[in-house]
Write a protein that holds these residues in place. Structure first.
Motif, PDB file in Angstrom:
ATOM      1  N   LYS A   1       0.892  -1.456   0.022  1.00 22.11           N
ATOM      2  CA  LYS A   1      -0.132   0.571  -0.159  1.00 22.11           C
ATOM      3  C   LYS A   1       0.624   1.713  -0.119  1.00 22.11           C
ATOM      4  O   LYS A   1       1.037   2.385  -0.337  1.00 22.11           O
ATOM      5  N   ILE A   2       2.032   0.606   0.353  1.00 16.42           N
ATOM      6  CA  ILE A   2       2.773   2.153   0.449  1.00 16.42           C
ATOM      7  C   ILE A   2       3.769   2.393  -0.954  1.00 16.42           C
ATOM      8  O   ILE A   2       4.668   3.468  -0.910  1.00 16.42           O
TER       9      ILE A   2
ATOM     10  N   ILE B   1       2.193   6.568   8.618  1.00 18.17           N
ATOM     11  CA  ILE B   1       1.277   7.138   7.612  1.00 18.17           C
ATOM     12  C   ILE B   1      -0.655   6.940   8.016  1.00 18.17           C
ATOM     13  O   ILE B   1      -1.261   5.682   7.926  1.00 18.17           O
ATOM     14  N   PRO B   2      -0.619   7.746   8.785  1.00 14.34           N
ATOM     15  CA  PRO B   2      -2.043   7.087   9.715  1.00 14.34           C
ATOM     16  C   PRO B   2      -3.172   6.244   8.218  1.00 14.34           C
ATOM     17  O   PRO B   2      -3.276   7.374   7.874  1.00 14.34           O
ATOM     18  N   GLY B   3      -3.656   5.395   9.307  1.00 16.93           N
ATOM     19  CA  GLY B   3      -4.783   4.481   8.363  1.00 16.93           C
ATOM     20  C   GLY B   3      -4.390   3.481   7.736  1.00 16.93           C
ATOM     21  O   GLY B   3      -4.508   2.881   6.800  1.00 16.93           O
ATOM     22  N   VAL B   4      -3.108   3.526   7.078  1.00 18.72           N
ATOM     23  CA  VAL B   4      -2.085   2.754   5.999  1.00 18.72           C
ATOM     24  C   VAL B   4      -1.306   2.070   7.118  1.00 18.72           C
ATOM     25  O   VAL B   4      -1.164   0.651   6.973  1.00 18.72           O
TER      26      VAL B   4
ATOM     27  N   ILE C   1       8.998   9.428  11.770  1.00 23.50           N
ATOM     28  CA  ILE C   1       8.511  10.424  10.262  1.00 23.50           C
ATOM     29  C   ILE C   1       7.133  10.663  10.278  1.00 23.50           C
ATOM     30  O   ILE C   1       6.476  10.170   9.678  1.00 23.50           O
ATOM     31  N   PRO C   2       6.497  12.179  10.021  1.00 16.19           N
ATOM     32  CA  PRO C   2       4.874  11.897  10.519  1.00 16.19           C
ATOM     33  C   PRO C   2       5.107  11.987   8.535  1.00 16.19           C
ATOM     34  O   PRO C   2       6.125  13.062   7.951  1.00 16.19           O
ATOM     35  N   LEU C   3       3.965  12.127   8.244  1.00 15.74           N
ATOM     36  CA  LEU C   3       3.718  11.988   6.389  1.00 15.74           C
ATOM     37  C   LEU C   3       3.785  12.813   6.505  1.00 15.74           C
ATOM     38  O   LEU C   3       2.497  14.105   6.534  1.00 15.74           O
ATOM     39  N   ILE C   4       4.287  13.581   5.565  1.00 17.14           N
ATOM     40  CA  ILE C   4       3.415  14.659   4.653  1.00 17.14           C
ATOM     41  C   ILE C   4       2.955  14.675   3.363  1.00 17.14           C
ATOM     42  O   ILE C   4       3.364  13.887   1.895  1.00 17.14           O
TER      43      ILE C   4
ATOM     44  N   ASP D   1      -3.901  13.490   0.780  1.00 17.67           N
ATOM     45  CA  ASP D   1      -5.574  13.509   1.083  1.00 17.67           C
ATOM     46  C   ASP D   1      -5.318  13.357   2.443  1.00 17.67           C
ATOM     47  O   ASP D   1      -6.310  13.545   3.063  1.00 17.67           O
ATOM     48  N   ILE D   2      -4.189  12.573   2.919  1.00 13.49           N
ATOM     49  CA  ILE D   2      -3.778  12.327   3.880  1.00 13.49           C
ATOM     50  C   ILE D   2      -4.038  12.979   5.110  1.00 13.49           C
ATOM     51  O   ILE D   2      -3.297  13.616   5.378  1.00 13.49           O
TER      52      ILE D   2
END
Length: 305
Positions: A167-168, A213-216, A239-242, A249-250
């Motif tokens: 998914k990534i 990655i929230p939700g992933v 590391i928070p998603l950019i 859209d996440i």
């Protein structure tokens, strides 16, 4: 070396003996020591433009000089230019002790990386050599890294379950073949874990970067931390998603959610809590970059493809 000269570093759940030169790679490296980040600096050499995977959160097509994120550089330099650059940096900023290659593509997929490592290691053997990689080619290139004095290796590992990994990542290019889906995720994961194992075996200090990655992969992150902690990795950088590209859209995690996740991972491995999400051409102390002073008018607003 006399036994009393050895000290230990915590690796996984064991105290492992390291000699003073090895420990220096922690004590003077701003990413591996929170204390060091206030005193010592790093110089990233943007010599590696090509990448061999496509992450669904990565865009490298443009550059703003005020933008600070991985994969961004104002120019790509040639290996021979790196010698002059490093000399200029350490003359003007003697607190810089670490020379790293972190892109803007995948360092191990660019022969320029190894040309640069060789040149810098021969000319400045006292500097700490560092590499950041997605891990795909780490097993086959690790002996060269060791030959050129690389003692600190960062591997970006976002899943230890291929069902989540697919998914990534959009694709993986490896030895002339294009992989997608589960097959790509399985290949990447296999090489990442083998590369980490081999690096630890060679007493390299391994930092694992993990994009939250929230939700992933969010509920999977403690399992990643547990896995690499048990393997002997030294530290874990969440590391928070950019939000960009396919994940634009996440909604990224909040600072509070990041701290909570770090706390969940802390029982397994030391947490890096002071990351500045460095550019591929970053120079200076974390959060106090000086590359504009080094590059001067050479900085451009568009990166050549």
């Amino acid at each position: 070396m006399a036994e009393e000269e050895y000290r230990t570093a915590r690796v996984g759940d064991q105290d492992v003996p390291y000699d003073p030169e090895q420990l220096r790679k922690i004590q003077e490296h701003p990413c591996y020591s929170e204390n060091a980040c206030h005193t010592f600096g790093r110089c990233h050499l943007p010599v590696a433009p090509d990448c061999n995977i496509q992450c669904n959160y990565c865009v490298r097509d443009f550059d703003c000089v005020n933008e600070s994120r991985p994969g961004v550089t104002s120019k790509v330099i040639r290996p021979e230019e790196s010698l002059e650059l490093v000399q200029k940096v350490i003359d003007e900023f003697p607190f810089v002790k670490v020379i790293g290659i972190a892109g803007p593509g995948e360092p191990l997929a660019n022969e320029e990386t190894f040309e640069t490592l060789k040149l810098i290691h021969e000319a400045f053997p006292h500097l700490i050599m560092c590499i950041s990689t997605n891990g795909l080619m780490l097993p086959e290139r690790i002996d060269e890294l060791q030959q050129y004095g690389v003692g600190n290796v960062t591997v970006t590992l976002n899943a230890v379950d291929p069902a989540i990994g697919e998914k990534i990542y959009s694709f993986v290019n490896y030895h002339g073949k294009h992989y997608t889906g589960r097959e790509a995720a399985e290949l990447l994961l296999k090489n990442q874990l083998e590369g980490i194992r081999m690096a630890v075996e060679r007493k390299m200090f391994v930092k694992v970067n993990c994009v939250y990655i929230p939700g992933v992969n969010d509920e999977h992150i403690p399992e990643i931390a547990r896995t690499v902690g048990e393997m002997g990795a030294y530290s874990f950088n969440l590391i928070p998603l950019i939000p960009q590209y396919k994940f634009r859209d996440i909604t990224p995690p909040t600072p509070a959610e990041k701290r909570e996740m770090q706390d969940r991972c802390a029982p397994y491995i030391k947490q890096m809590r002071h990351c500045a999400r460095c550019r591929s051409d970053a120079i200076g102390r974390l959060g106090h970059d000086v590359q504009s002073r080094i590059y001067g008018t050479e900085i451009v607003t568009k990166k050549k493809k």
